[in-house]
Write a protein that holds these residues in place. Structure first.
Motif, PDB file in Angstrom:
ATOM      1  N   ASN A  44      -0.340  -2.364  12.000  1.00 48.66           N
ATOM      2  CA  ASN A  44       0.712  -2.799  10.861  1.00 48.66           C
ATOM      3  C   ASN A  44       0.012  -3.813   9.924  1.00 48.66           C
ATOM      4  O   ASN A  44       0.405  -4.146   8.967  1.00 48.66           O
ATOM      5  N   ARG A  45      -0.595  -4.798  10.821  1.00 47.99           N
ATOM      6  CA  ARG A  45      -1.011  -6.028  10.208  1.00 47.99           C
ATOM      7  C   ARG A  45      -2.051  -5.663   8.918  1.00 47.99           C
ATOM      8  O   ARG A  45      -2.200  -6.224   7.938  1.00 47.99           O
ATOM      9  N   GLN A  46      -2.658  -4.528   8.992  1.00 49.07           N
ATOM     10  CA  GLN A  46      -3.732  -4.113   8.057  1.00 49.07           C
ATOM     11  C   GLN A  46      -2.797  -3.821   6.815  1.00 49.07           C
ATOM     12  O   GLN A  46      -3.548  -4.073   5.730  1.00 49.07           O
ATOM     13  N   GLY A  47      -1.920  -2.953   6.939  1.00 50.76           N
ATOM     14  CA  GLY A  47      -0.741  -3.241   5.938  1.00 50.76           C
ATOM     15  C   GLY A  47      -0.666  -2.115   4.794  1.00 50.76           C
ATOM     16  O   GLY A  47       0.179  -2.069   3.839  1.00 50.76           O
ATOM     17  N   GLN A  48      -1.915  -1.340   4.671  1.00 55.78           N
ATOM     18  CA  GLN A  48      -1.993  -0.500   3.352  1.00 55.78           C
ATOM     19  C   GLN A  48      -2.388   0.628   3.993  1.00 55.78           C
ATOM     20  O   GLN A  48      -2.859   1.151   4.892  1.00 55.78           O
ATOM     21  N   SER A  49      -2.092   1.818   2.955  1.00 57.45           N
ATOM     22  CA  SER A  49      -2.785   3.101   3.080  1.00 57.45           C
ATOM     23  C   SER A  49      -2.311   3.874   1.861  1.00 57.45           C
ATOM     24  O   SER A  49      -1.630   4.931   2.075  1.00 57.45           O
ATOM     25  N   PRO A  50      -2.829   3.730   0.754  1.00 63.07           N
ATOM     26  CA  PRO A  50      -2.704   4.495  -0.542  1.00 63.07           C
ATOM     27  C   PRO A  50      -3.217   5.744  -0.626  1.00 63.07           C
ATOM     28  O   PRO A  50      -4.187   6.138   0.511  1.00 63.07           O
ATOM     29  N   PHE A  51      -2.715   6.603  -1.216  1.00 62.78           N
ATOM     30  CA  PHE A  51      -3.242   8.137  -1.308  1.00 62.78           C
ATOM     31  C   PHE A  51      -4.833   8.237  -1.991  1.00 62.78           C
ATOM     32  O   PHE A  51      -5.010   7.632  -3.173  1.00 62.78           O
ATOM     33  N   VAL A  52      -5.753   8.523  -1.148  1.00 55.14           N
ATOM     34  CA  VAL A  52      -7.059   8.342  -1.588  1.00 55.14           C
ATOM     35  C   VAL A  52      -7.541   8.996  -2.951  1.00 55.14           C
ATOM     36  O   VAL A  52      -8.304   8.450  -3.681  1.00 55.14           O
ATOM     37  N   TRP A  53      -6.817  10.171  -3.232  1.00 56.85           N
ATOM     38  CA  TRP A  53      -7.448  10.932  -4.273  1.00 56.85           C
ATOM     39  C   TRP A  53      -6.811  10.299  -5.691  1.00 56.85           C
ATOM     40  O   TRP A  53      -7.604  10.371  -6.670  1.00 56.85           O
ATOM     41  N   GLY A  54      -5.799   9.654  -5.527  1.00 57.04           N
ATOM     42  CA  GLY A  54      -5.251   9.004  -6.617  1.00 57.04           C
ATOM     43  C   GLY A  54      -6.297   7.607  -7.043  1.00 57.04           C
ATOM     44  O   GLY A  54      -6.589   7.256  -8.072  1.00 57.04           O
ATOM     45  N   VAL A  55      -6.568   7.078  -6.020  1.00 55.08           N
ATOM     46  CA  VAL A  55      -7.320   5.827  -6.139  1.00 55.08           C
ATOM     47  C   VAL A  55      -9.007   6.233  -6.721  1.00 55.08           C
ATOM     48  O   VAL A  55      -9.410   5.710  -7.515  1.00 55.08           O
ATOM     49  N   ILE A  56      -9.277   7.582  -6.230  1.00 51.72           N
ATOM     50  CA  ILE A  56     -10.582   7.872  -6.514  1.00 51.72           C
ATOM     51  C   ILE A  56     -10.792   8.397  -8.138  1.00 51.72           C
ATOM     52  O   ILE A  56     -11.551   7.874  -8.897  1.00 51.72           O
ATOM     53  N   GLY A  57      -9.517   8.635  -8.691  1.00 46.34           N
ATOM     54  CA  GLY A  57      -9.258   8.763 -10.011  1.00 46.34           C
ATOM     55  C   GLY A  57      -9.530   7.532 -10.697  1.00 46.34           C
ATOM     56  O   GLY A  57     -10.113   7.378 -11.850  1.00 46.34           O
ATOM     57  N   GLY A  58      -8.845   6.524 -10.255  1.00 46.60           N
ATOM     58  CA  GLY A  58      -9.119   5.277 -10.780  1.00 46.60           C
ATOM     59  C   GLY A  58     -10.477   4.542 -10.857  1.00 46.60           C
ATOM     60  O   GLY A  58     -11.106   4.053 -11.770  1.00 46.60           O
ATOM     61  N   ILE A  59     -11.103   4.780  -9.658  1.00 46.74           N
ATOM     62  CA  ILE A  59     -12.491   4.376  -9.425  1.00 46.74           C
ATOM     63  C   ILE A  59     -13.589   5.125 -10.615  1.00 46.74           C
ATOM     64  O   ILE A  59     -14.306   4.465 -11.145  1.00 46.74           O
TER      65      ILE A  59
END
Length: 320
Positions: A44-59
């Motif tokens: 829980n301390r790490q605190g994130q987990s976005p949907f990777v395929w959406g992030v790839i589109g941004g990258i």
């Protein structure tokens, strides 16, 4: 030739930060990036987990040359391989000849969330092999049907395909998956454990001179002690061994395990602090094992400082 890459850890960073970090990694001189694909962070301390395929589109829109590898996607339980075939084809169309689909058999942490049972490792590897078959079938184009042991396709067609299909690399931490990776994969990925012995199995099982990627964790900080503290707080799983990271179901369980290890235990697996020789040594250990791509994971939130440090103190060593 050995290439040094950068880990985009979705467990620790939000989507916009990941896109920014990818651009910075390209500017810093990293040859590639690997991006994790999780539903949950490890703790829980790490605190994130976005949907990777959406992030790839941004990258894809902020980088021009950076090669991107999913490190790694599980196409077996939480997401049907037919969906991964479409997602990866779209990513490859947006990043021509610089996207690689990295696949693995997954973790219970991410794959059980919709109530599916968590099979034993040999079954998960069989599922992964069939998933690769399904993905490659859909990438041929045209309407496809498949009635296999684990997956069904009926009248399925991926219409948006890249001009050149991406390679598929298979992740392995054990002998069964290492030999399967040699048989069906275009390359090999090791998350950092049992690395040398599994690479040998991969090569001896037909992997030959296919690309071999490995991860290694570091924690740049102003002092070694500060790095050890950050690594322990943010990434205690570095000290876990065996099947543990494949079977626990929630971040809370990983936090319970973390109470049984110390900062010193984690530091045995992580190069901590500002000494470039410690970081260089960590990478060189992987190169001596036979890996030709080493992905460096900077633990924590000092990513900009880490980039500057590697640009000035570490990456030039490997160019020489």
């Amino acid at each position: 030739m050995v290439e040094i890459g950068y880990k985009l850890a979705c467990e620790e960073h939000g989507p916009l930060d990941l896109v920014c970090n990818a651009r910075q990694a390209e500017d810093a001189g990293f040859a590639f990036a690997m991006i994790s694909d999780h539903y949950h962070p490890w703790t829980n301390r790490q605190g994130q987990s976005p949907f990777v395929w959406g992030v790839i589109g941004g990258i894809s829109q902020v980088t021009a040359d950076l090669q991107l590898v999913t490190g790694v996607t599980c196409p077996t339980i939480r997401i049907h391989p037919g969906v991964i075939a479409q997602a990866a084809a779209t990513a490859a169309a947006m990043m021509p000849e610089r996207f690689i689909l990295g696949l693995g058999s997954g973790e219970n942490l991410n794959e059980h969330v919709f109530g599916d049972p968590w099979p034993p490792a040999p079954v998960r590897i069989q599922m992964l092999e069939e998933a690769v078959e399904v993905i490659r079938m859909l990438w041929k184009g045209g309407m496809q049907d498949h009635y296999g042991s684990f997956y069904t396709l009926e009248n399925a067609q991926v219409f948006t395909l890249p001009e050149k299909l991406p390679p598929i690399y298979i992740a392995s931490e054990g002998p069964i998956s290492a030999s399967m990776a040699a048989r069906v994969g275009d390359g090999f990925i090791n998350p950092g454990s049992n690395a040398e012995e599994n690479l040998i199995i991969f090569r001896d099982s037909g992997g030959g001179d296919k690309p071999a990627y490995v991860e290694t964790s570091v924690c740049w900080a102003e002092t070694e002690e500060e790095g050890q503290t950050t690594a322990y707080e943010q990434w205690p799983i570095a000290a876990n061994t065996g099947e543990l990271n494949r079977v626990l179901p929630t971040p809370t369980h990983y936090e319970q395990v973390a109470k049984m290890v110390t900062p010193e235990d984690v530091a045995e697996h992580v190069a901590c602090g500002p000494d470039p020789e410690a970081h260089i040594k960590k990478i060189e250990e992987r190169i001596r094992m036979g890996f030709d791509h080493v992905c460096v994971h900077q633990i924590g939130h000092q990513q900009r400082e880490f980039m500057e440090f590697y640009t000035n103190e570490v990456l030039p060593h490997f160019r020489e």
